[in-house]
Design an enzyme around this catalytic site. Sequence first.
Site, short mmCIF file in Angstrom:
data_model
loop_
_atom_site.label_atom_id
_atom_site.label_comp_id
_atom_site.label_asym_id
_atom_site.label_seq_id
_atom_site.Cartn_x
_atom_site.Cartn_y
_atom_site.Cartn_z
N SER A 518 -8.97 2.19 -6.60
CA SER A 518 -7.54 2.08 -6.89
C SER A 518 -6.67 2.53 -5.72
O SER A 518 -5.55 2.99 -5.92
CB SER A 518 -7.18 2.86 -8.16
OG SER A 518 -7.94 2.41 -9.27
N ARG A 519 -7.20 2.41 -4.52
CA ARG A 519 -6.47 2.74 -3.30
C ARG A 519 -6.09 4.23 -3.20
O ARG A 519 -5.25 4.61 -2.39
CB ARG A 519 -5.20 1.88 -3.16
CG ARG A 519 -5.48 0.40 -2.96
CD ARG A 519 -6.27 0.21 -1.67
NE ARG A 519 -6.50 -1.18 -1.33
CZ ARG A 519 -7.63 -1.85 -1.57
NH1 ARG A 519 -8.62 -1.25 -2.21
NH2 ARG A 519 -7.79 -3.08 -1.18
N LEU A 520 -6.76 5.06 -3.97
CA LEU A 520 -6.52 6.51 -3.88
C LEU A 520 -7.51 7.10 -2.88
O LEU A 520 -8.36 7.94 -3.21
CB LEU A 520 -6.65 7.16 -5.26
CG LEU A 520 -5.64 6.66 -6.30
CD1 LEU A 520 -5.88 7.34 -7.65
CD2 LEU A 520 -4.21 6.92 -5.83
#
Length: 544
Positions: A518-520
């Site tokens: 999730s692009r974290l």
Amino acid sequence: MLSLVRKGRSSIMTSCSLFLTSFNFYSLPLLSHSHYNTLPHAPTLSRALAYPRPFPATILPPGFRALSNNFSTTREASGTMDSSVSVTYLSQRQAAEIDNTLMGPLGFSVDQLMELAGLSVATSIAEVYKPGEYNRVLVICGPGNNGGDGLVAARHLHHFGYKPSVCYPKRTPKPLYEGLVTQLEALSIPFLSVEDLPSDLSSDFSILIDAMFGFSFHGSPRPPFDDLIQRFVTLQNYNQSGPKRSVIVSVDIPSGWHVEEGDINGIGLQPDMLISLTAPKLCAKKFSGPHHFLGGRFVPPAIAEKYKLLLPQYPGTSMCVRIGKPPKIDISALRENYISPEFLEEQVEADPINQFRKWFDDALAAGLKEPNAMALSTVGKDGKPSSRMVLLKGVDKDGFVWYTNYESHKARDLSENPHASLLFYWDGLNRQVRVEGSVQKVSDEESEQYFHSRPRGSQLGAIVSKQSSVVPGRHVLHQEYKELEQKFSDGSLIPKPKNWGGYRLTPELFEFWQGQQSRLHDRLQYSPQEVNGQKVWKVERLAP
């Protein structure tokens, strides 16, 4: 100093790859039609055999090898290959003839070649459907060789990071197939009965592999395969505006299709991917899905000469190659959902050089190609940045070292602005390292020592190349190289050019990046601080 071993620009072939390129696809003699009518489906699948050398009798454009005689050919665009070249498609009779020839005097074993068939299926799937997004796989296996291919593919997919399950309703009571089942059970790969399958296959599986029927299929599918095919058909007609459905992959022949005429009634299975084996069968001309691959590497010269098969060249050591038109890609939709271990502050080394060594060792252990490749970015007095890939040749407490021509574009930038940035990207580990700092030339002694450690060809190349200058043609470089090669043919010492040597970047900032879901992403930055007169590195987490 950590000295980096020169590996050249080509990847290192593993012992497994060396083994695999020694063989290829198998086949069985075609059973009689009366025998087929006694079976729930026909078990035989066409195969051919690996042979790493091209057959020289027919000259083709780059990307294709002469492999068919009197066989159907069609002009196909084939990725980066010449789209004007024909590709051979086999009829059922022709595929059977090749099978009988291969399995007779050439003496290849079924289990040996089935292993390569399943590996080709697994590698084709991995080319398109990455395990980070398409993790859960259901392999539906028939009782014959096509089903055996599916069993082998399930094992390889497990080792590739997927989570396969197998539905094998009509098991073949032979040691070969029983052994394949035992291998999967040893990996705790679940076997599901038809009754155990969920009503909505998309709810549990992202990839469905159709390994039911091979090219010798004759007649109508019988239970339980008729119902399984219909479930696939129902699934593919599912409203595309809803949740993402499973993708369907067929091995050699979409089950239920006529081997030559395809989906005759127009209401059958329409897979997203077709993996042809040996050569595409005639029905593959009717395949309209986005991904068509050819599996395996072949053919021995005797078969190539007899049948003159026109098939694409396999890239590198790959066990599969795309054929047909590649799908149109929406660049904005390209993305990877990274899955990585957490990278936490309490886990990192206090010294960023030590942390870099740790990650670099991981890249080496993972067998990544050229883990010492790095993007070097510089800016001249005009303020315009430029980047290029170079190879790291050493790292120690004083910094990062690479070598180049002192009259190149990057060298001119560094003479005007002695600051640069390095970027390492290790795709297989979902990691990046960025390093910023000041740059100085290394000593002449250090450059001299490294220069003479290089292969003699590379030493001559450094003299020939007036890096970044305009040359009238490649032939000029080759001519100068040959002249120098002759001059130093006696093995005498090749002098290092005065305008060639090394640079060292002294780090002033590090950033270690690790991709997450999730692009974290994890981003840990090291910046220097002075504490009690001592230089220490402060570690801070940056927002992704």
